[in-house]
Design an enzyme around this catalytic site. Structure first.
Site, PDB file in Angstrom:
ATOM      1  CG  MET A 163      -1.672  -1.345   1.397  1.00 20.83           C
ATOM      2  SD  MET A 163      -2.720  -1.857   0.024  1.00 20.83           S
ATOM      3  CE  MET A 163      -3.519  -3.288   0.742  1.00 20.83           C
ATOM      4  CB  SER A 164       0.521   4.550   1.570  1.00 24.57           C
ATOM      5  OG  SER A 164      -0.570   4.920   0.756  1.00 24.57           O
ATOM      6  CB  VAL A 165       4.811   0.625   2.838  1.00 21.37           C
ATOM      7  CG1 VAL A 165       6.294   0.256   2.841  1.00 21.37           C
ATOM      8  CG2 VAL A 165       4.250   0.525   4.261  1.00 21.37           C
ATOM      9  CB  THR A 166       4.320   2.076  -2.584  1.00 23.83           C
ATOM     10  OG1 THR A 166       3.745   0.782  -2.428  1.00 23.83           O
ATOM     11  CG2 THR A 166       4.976   2.207  -3.952  1.00 23.83           C
ATOM     12  CE  LYS A 167       0.818   8.123  -0.771  1.00 21.08           C
ATOM     13  NZ  LYS A 167       0.028   6.882  -0.944  1.00 21.08           N
TER      14      LYS A 167
END
Length: 448
Positions: A163-167
């Protein structure tokens, strides 16, 4: 299971894709009213038998095109199987042998106790795993695996949506290019991507994008049917568009339409489009997609056990804001590299200046304007959440409970994948944050 009329399927599925990848749900300010969901045991995807059979029974079949794959509890299966449902691009680990993480498993961690925020009764570490619908968790202490658990359908050799760990991964790549002098944080985005000159991003600096202090007319309030996230999600969906659709058809096309609102640099505002703009800048500067650069510069050098992958839009652009999927141990390797100031396997993978910049944090006053009740005193830098606690901990955070937690003082890294029914991190932070801090204190007080 709810099914949607055909006229709504494409939009719904597009938004489910964004939700699955972390685009739709902002970091909530406080947990909303409690809803009733089956607990971790009752919603166990392995026990419920989603997608088992040739073919699976109709009531256990999940599909991307109608959005059924991301309704709870079905999404507990989907988060570990996105590649079966949507187009992706590989993040190669290379052809070398994986470098194993040393193991020194401990039996005392499950009994570690803490009191959740807002609660009066204590909870154990083991109880917190079920409370947060944990699919897998790895704890490293001084570079060794001291704790590892899996649940549901996630296995040690499986992959899960970050999820937003990607950011934070995308932000790390951007900070790496800044440290190497290939990207000037003071230059305007339009200097690197002229196509964005007429958009809200055109006169924003790279630093403002990295720290999400851009002034954008863009809402990620998915409860609002007029929020811009719906158009963003539809543009990024790889599904065919309706015949009468005239809007943008890719992430790049949508980013060019974002309009300004407010002043750049004044306040932190968590908006996924910043990460995708950074991904575009990175690709323009390096000639590599985010997936390719991640593979070449980090994943292969970490000695990762598995390839990772990223979800893509209809023209194959990796979703830099939320599309990464990895093995859990490899996520822990990434965190351990940062704990060690960019070093891993005896080599300097990232410039130390990258980690110094992240750990130093961003503008606390700008962050405070966002009003996160559970994150007071924190800041945001290079797309990482910085606690500024007495351990100097910093985090990557993703909806439904995804985490990388790096505690330099405790010499601890936690990588967690989860499928909490509530997307907002405010739903699990009251348990997650004190649990991680309690484990850090325990490992420091009883080292082995």
């Amino acid at each position: 299971m709810n099914r949607f009329p055909f006229s709504r399927r494409l939009v719904h599925a597009a938004c489910c894709l964004a939700l699955a990848s972390g685009a739709m749900v902002p970091e909530a300010r406080a947990a909303g009213p409690a809803a009733s969901y089956p607990d971790a045991t009752a919603s166990d995807p392995a026990k419920l038998g989603w997608m088992v059979g040739s073919p699976p029974p109709a009531d256990r079949t999940l599909r991307f095109d109608d959005g059924s794959y991301f309704q709870f509890p079905a999404m507990r299966w989907s988060v570990s199987n996105f590649r079966q449902l949507m187009p992706t691009v590989n993040v190669s680990r290379g052809l070398g042998a994986p470098v194993p993480l040393p193991r020194a498993l401990r039996t005392d961690i499950d009994a570690v106790r803490f009191t959740p925020i807002g609660a009066s009764a204590p909870m154990t570490w083991a109880e917190s795993l079920a409370a947060n619908y944990t699919d897998g968790i790895v704890v490293l202490h001084r570079g060794r695996i001291v704790y590892e658990r899996y649940a549901g359908v996630l296995k040690a050799d499986g992959q899960h949506g970050a999820m937003s760990v990607t950011k934070s991964v995308t932000g790390t790549l951007g900070a790496m290019l800044v440290a190497e002098g290939r990207l000037d944080p003071a230059r305007r985005v339009a200097d690197y991507v002229p196509e964005l000159a007429a958009s809200a991003f055109g006169n924003a600096t790279v630093r403002q994008v990295l720290d999400m202090t851009t002034g954008l007319q863009y809402s990620e309030d998915y409860a609002d049917p007029k929020a811009e996230v719906w158009a963003y999600s539809q543009a990024g969906s790889p599904l065919p568009k309706p015949k009468d659709y005239t809007g943008p058809r890719s992430y790049y096309e949508y980013l060019q339409t974002v309009q300004p609102q407010g002043q750049h640099g004044e306040a932190f505002a968590y908006k996924t489009v910043n990460s995708d703009v950074l991904g575009w800048v990175i690709s323009r500067v390096t000639g590599r997609s985010v997936a390719e650069l991640l593979s070449e510069r980090i994943w292969q050098r970490l000695g990762a056990e598995q390839d990772a992958y990223m979800t893509v839009d209809s023209i194959g652009t990796p979703f830099a804001g939320g599309g990464l999927n990895t093995g859990l141990r490899d996520l822990a390797r990434f965190g351990e590299m940062l704990r060690n100031n960019g070093r891993f396997r005896g080599q300097q993978i990232l410039p130390k200046a990258v980690v110094d910049d992240i750990r130093g944090g961003g503008d606390k006053a700008a962050f405070a304007k966002a009003g996160y009740e559970l994150l007071q005193g924190w800041s945001y830098r290079d797309m990482w959440w910085v606690t500024h606690n007495d351990h100097g901990a910093f985090m990557a955070r993703g909806v439904h409970g995804q985490r990388i937690y790096v505690d330099p003082k405790a010499e601890m890294v936690i990588a967690r994948y989860a499928s909490h029914p509530v997307a907002s991190n405010a739903a699990n932070d009251p348990t997650t944050l004190p649990a991680f801090e309690a484990l850090a204190r325990h490992l420091m007080s009883k080292p082995r």
